[in-house]
Design a protein around this motif. Structure first.
Motif, PDB file in Angstrom:
ATOM      1  N   GLY A 397       0.778  -1.230   0.000  1.00  0.00           N
ATOM      2  CA  GLY A 397       0.000   0.000   0.000  1.00  0.00           C
ATOM      3  C   GLY A 397       0.805   1.273   0.000  1.00  0.00           C
ATOM      4  O   GLY A 397       0.272   2.356  -0.227  1.00  0.00           O
ATOM      5  N   ILE A 398       2.117   1.176   0.230  1.00  0.00           N
ATOM      6  CA  ILE A 398       2.907   2.393   0.400  1.00  0.00           C
ATOM      7  C   ILE A 398       4.254   2.353  -0.311  1.00  0.00           C
ATOM      8  O   ILE A 398       4.820   3.373  -0.648  1.00  0.00           O
ATOM      9  CB  ILE A 398       3.102   2.686   1.911  1.00  0.00           C
ATOM     10  N   GLY A 399       4.768   1.141  -0.548  1.00  0.00           N
ATOM     11  CA  GLY A 399       6.086   1.048  -1.178  1.00  0.00           C
ATOM     12  C   GLY A 399       7.200   1.199  -0.150  1.00  0.00           C
ATOM     13  O   GLY A 399       7.114   0.658   0.955  1.00  0.00           O
ATOM     14  N   GLU A 400       8.226   1.961  -0.479  1.00  0.00           N
ATOM     15  CA  GLU A 400       9.381   2.099   0.418  1.00  0.00           C
ATOM     16  C   GLU A 400       8.998   2.790   1.717  1.00  0.00           C
ATOM     17  O   GLU A 400       8.361   3.839   1.714  1.00  0.00           O
ATOM     18  CB  GLU A 400      10.486   2.912  -0.259  1.00  0.00           C
ATOM     19  N   ILE A 401       9.400   2.206   2.831  1.00  0.00           N
ATOM     20  CA  ILE A 401       9.143   2.826   4.131  1.00  0.00           C
ATOM     21  C   ILE A 401      10.425   3.023   4.929  1.00  0.00           C
ATOM     22  O   ILE A 401      10.496   3.889   5.792  1.00  0.00           O
ATOM     23  CB  ILE A 401       8.106   2.019   4.938  1.00  0.00           C
ATOM     24  N   VAL A 402      11.452   2.231   4.644  1.00  0.00           N
ATOM     25  CA  VAL A 402      12.752   2.357   5.310  1.00  0.00           C
ATOM     26  C   VAL A 402      13.843   2.350   4.257  1.00  0.00           C
ATOM     27  O   VAL A 402      13.795   1.585   3.296  1.00  0.00           O
ATOM     28  CB  VAL A 402      12.984   1.186   6.303  1.00  0.00           C
ATOM     29  N   GLY A 403      14.826   3.226   4.441  1.00  0.00           N
ATOM     30  CA  GLY A 403      16.008   3.226   3.589  1.00  0.00           C
ATOM     31  C   GLY A 403      17.249   3.236   4.459  1.00  0.00           C
ATOM     32  O   GLY A 403      17.313   3.961   5.450  1.00  0.00           O
ATOM     33  N   GLY A 404      18.228   2.419   4.112  1.00  0.00           N
ATOM     34  CA  GLY A 404      19.445   2.374   4.917  1.00  0.00           C
ATOM     35  C   GLY A 404      20.601   1.786   4.152  1.00  0.00           C
ATOM     36  O   GLY A 404      20.482   1.462   2.972  1.00  0.00           O
ATOM     37  N   SER A 405      21.721   1.632   4.831  1.00  0.00           N
ATOM     38  CA  SER A 405      22.896   1.075   4.164  1.00  0.00           C
ATOM     39  C   SER A 405      23.987   0.755   5.166  1.00  0.00           C
ATOM     40  O   SER A 405      23.973   1.230   6.306  1.00  0.00           O
ATOM     41  CB  SER A 405      23.456   2.066   3.134  1.00  0.00           C
ATOM     42  N   GLN A 406      24.925  -0.050   4.708  1.00  0.00           N
ATOM     43  CA  GLN A 406      26.225  -0.126   5.374  1.00  0.00           C
ATOM     44  C   GLN A 406      26.985   1.099   4.913  1.00  0.00           C
ATOM     45  O   GLN A 406      26.965   1.438   3.726  1.00  0.00           O
ATOM     46  CB  GLN A 406      26.954  -1.411   4.983  1.00  0.00           C
ATOM     47  N   ARG A 407      27.598   1.825   5.823  1.00  0.00           N
ATOM     48  CA  ARG A 407      28.272   3.071   5.477  1.00  0.00           C
ATOM     49  C   ARG A 407      29.682   2.797   4.966  1.00  0.00           C
ATOM     50  O   ARG A 407      30.306   1.807   5.346  1.00  0.00           O
ATOM     51  CB  ARG A 407      28.323   4.010   6.690  1.00  0.00           C
ATOM     52  N   GLU A 408      30.161   3.685   4.124  1.00  0.00           N
ATOM     53  CA  GLU A 408      31.514   3.539   3.576  1.00  0.00           C
ATOM     54  C   GLU A 408      32.536   3.883   4.654  1.00  0.00           C
ATOM     55  O   GLU A 408      32.644   5.025   5.087  1.00  0.00           O
ATOM     56  CB  GLU A 408      31.692   4.461   2.367  1.00  0.00           C
ATOM     57  N   GLU A 409      33.282   2.869   5.118  1.00  0.00           N
ATOM     58  CA  GLU A 409      34.241   3.091   6.205  1.00  0.00           C
ATOM     59  C   GLU A 409      35.669   3.297   5.710  1.00  0.00           C
ATOM     60  O   GLU A 409      36.565   3.634   6.497  1.00  0.00           O
ATOM     61  CB  GLU A 409      34.190   1.916   7.191  1.00  0.00           C
ATOM     62  N   ARG A 410      35.904   3.151   4.394  1.00  0.00           N
ATOM     63  CA  ARG A 410      37.266   3.261   3.845  1.00  0.00           C
ATOM     64  C   ARG A 410      37.531   4.695   3.408  1.00  0.00           C
ATOM     65  O   ARG A 410      36.817   5.241   2.568  1.00  0.00           O
ATOM     66  CB  ARG A 410      37.425   2.292   2.669  1.00  0.00           C
TER      67      ARG A 410
END
Length: 477
Positions: A397-410
């Motif tokens: 009913g809504i599609g994307e609700i959360v967005g995230g990632s592993q962050r670039e640590e280099r």
């Protein structure tokens, strides 16, 4: 004498005892029956007035919207629609209401009209239910993170960086807009501004939360964020609240595990603690669905949709796998999608996300490993050099609700990505420092709070799940 909330009287009624309640008049029927509500529950309590007992001038003051204190004996009700009622013995008028001009009359009002009465719309059943759910959801969010070893972190609201790279930010300045100081080249001289540089209202607390996660381990923000996007849609606000956890030593899988558990936990809390409000909102949504064309109607009731999320394991697939599914789907082949999927690298739209959840998998979906070119600079680049360790959670009913990632640590890779985007390293010197001194794998995600409230209440417009919406050309209240 104890003053009770209406919810207390209905949950544990002290029958045949004298009680006191305060609230606002919903209706006053036949000069005898007052329906009183104090906001503690969706239900009203009926107060029965013996008109021979009260002065006629007093009864004339009782109108829809008036604030009253009523004392009387709580008894079992013989009428339909309520289990108990108060036999009124004393009535005190806190505040009068003009029945001719009071906007919130006991009838159906349009959402558009109620937005124009945002200071009074909380007295309607719909908005009272939505805001009680919003409050419960806030509590559940804090309770979850506190229980799981997170520290509540207050990110700055005024910032000199654009975490999202969108550039749609509200400027914060004390300079005279009519006569700002100028540099020799004729540009505004922000060195003479309050902060000595150009600053804005934040679009995200993520970058600062990363810094604190790299010392406290696990932190979360829950605060207001702002975006100057000139968009008048049912999905956008200029001021909204974000929940953003950041975790040191978490990789992408850990991040997905946490996000799924977090979402299931907070929705379970609502199902257990907001039963009456959810039932009311479900019936309201069913009535609303009847007015829509068949093709636009939802297959699930509101509580079914919530249980759909709680009871199902989230399917996890790569962006590449999703593109293959969508490219070969019937809606795409028959050109039913508004945005056709032809090649890898396309930015998925809500219609694609909902197809994956509602039609193909029939459960919530987590997409991961997105093309680097459509994601933010801080997301960790995969070994293939073209995808990043990003993840989005998709709901029915809504599609994307959360967005995230592993962050670039280099450090070297992050510098290359910043340079490719034309970002000045000096603007993010402190963020780069995190990669110089004790860098480590870390991850996080963002959940738009109003988007979650919208999902859990079934409201069609995001402006109706925040007390006083801020949108283009609208900051009235």
């Amino acid at each position: 004498m104890k003053s009770y909330s209406i919810n207390e009287l209905l949950q544990s009624p002290p029958l045949k005892q004298k009680v006191e309640v305060n609230g606002w008049v919903k209706t006053f029927r036949s000069n005898r029956f007052i329906a009183l509500n104090d906001g503690s529950t969706i239900k009203n309590i009926q107060c029965v007035v013996d008109f021979e007992r009260f002065d006629e001038d007093l009864l004339k003051k009782i109108a829809t919207g008036a604030a009253l204190k009523i004392k009387g004996v709580l008894v079992e009700s013989l009428g339909k629609g309520q289990s108990v009622e108060i036999q009124a013995e004393e009535i005190f008028v806190h505040g009068l209401s003009d029945p001719d001009s009071y906007p919130i009359q006991p009838k159906k009002h349009s959402m558009e009209f109620l937005r124009e009465q945002a200071h009074l719309r909380i007295r309607t059943n719909t908005f009272a239910a939505v805001m009680r759910v919003r409050s419960a959801l806030s509590f559940a969010i804090h309770a979850y993170f506190q229980k799981n070893g997170f520290y509540y972190f207050h990110a700055p609201i005024i910032t000199g960086s654009d975490a999202e790279g969108a550039g749609e930010m509200f400027r914060v300045s004390t300079l005279d807009p009519k006569n700002p100081p100028l540099t020799d080249s004729g540009e505004v001289n922000y060195k003479e501004d309050f902060f000595g540089k150009e600053t804005n209202l934040t679009v995200s607390g993520q970058l600062e939360a990363e810094a604190y996660a790299m010392g406290l381990g696990k932190v979360y923000t829950f605060g207001p964020t702002f975006r100057a996007e000139n968009s008048n849609t049912s999905r956008h606000l200029a001021e909204f609240w974000m929940i953003e956890p950041e975790m040191a030593f978490y990789d992408l899988k850990d991040n997905m595990d946490l996000a799924e558990d977090f979402i299931k936990n907070i929705i379970s809390y609502l199902l257990e603690n907001c039963e009456e409000d959810l039932a009311f909102l479900e019936n309201r949504l069913l009535d609303e669905e009847k007015t829509k064309p068949m093709a636009e109607r939802s297959d699930m009731k509101l509580t079914e949709r919530l249980k759909f999320v709680v009871d199902n394991e989230f399917i996890r697939i790569t962006y590449t796998e999703a593109i293959d599914i969508l490219r070969n789907s019937k809606p795409n082949k028959k050109k039913k999608f508004q945005y056709l999927i032809n090649e890898w690298g396309a930015d998925l739209q809500s219609e694609h996300e909902r197809y994956l959840v509602e039609k193909h998998f029939k459960c919530p979906v987590i997409l991961f490993d997105y093309p680097a070119k459509i994601k933010a600079f801080y997301m960790r680049l995969n070994e293939d050099g073209k995808t990043v360790r990003a993840m989005d959670i998709l709901f029915p009913g809504i599609g994307e609700i959360v967005g995230g990632s592993q962050r670039e640590e280099r450090l070297d890779v992050l510098k290359e990505k910043i340079a490719a985007l034309g970002i000045d390293e000096k603007e993010l010197w402190w963020y780069l420092d995190l990669r110089k001194f004790g860098t480590a794998v870390h991850s996080g995600f963002g959940l738009g709070f109003e988007r979650m409230v919208q999902f859990t209440t079934g409201m069609g417009n995001i402006r109706d799940v925040i007390p006083f919406p801020r949108t283009p050309q609208n900051a009235e209240f």
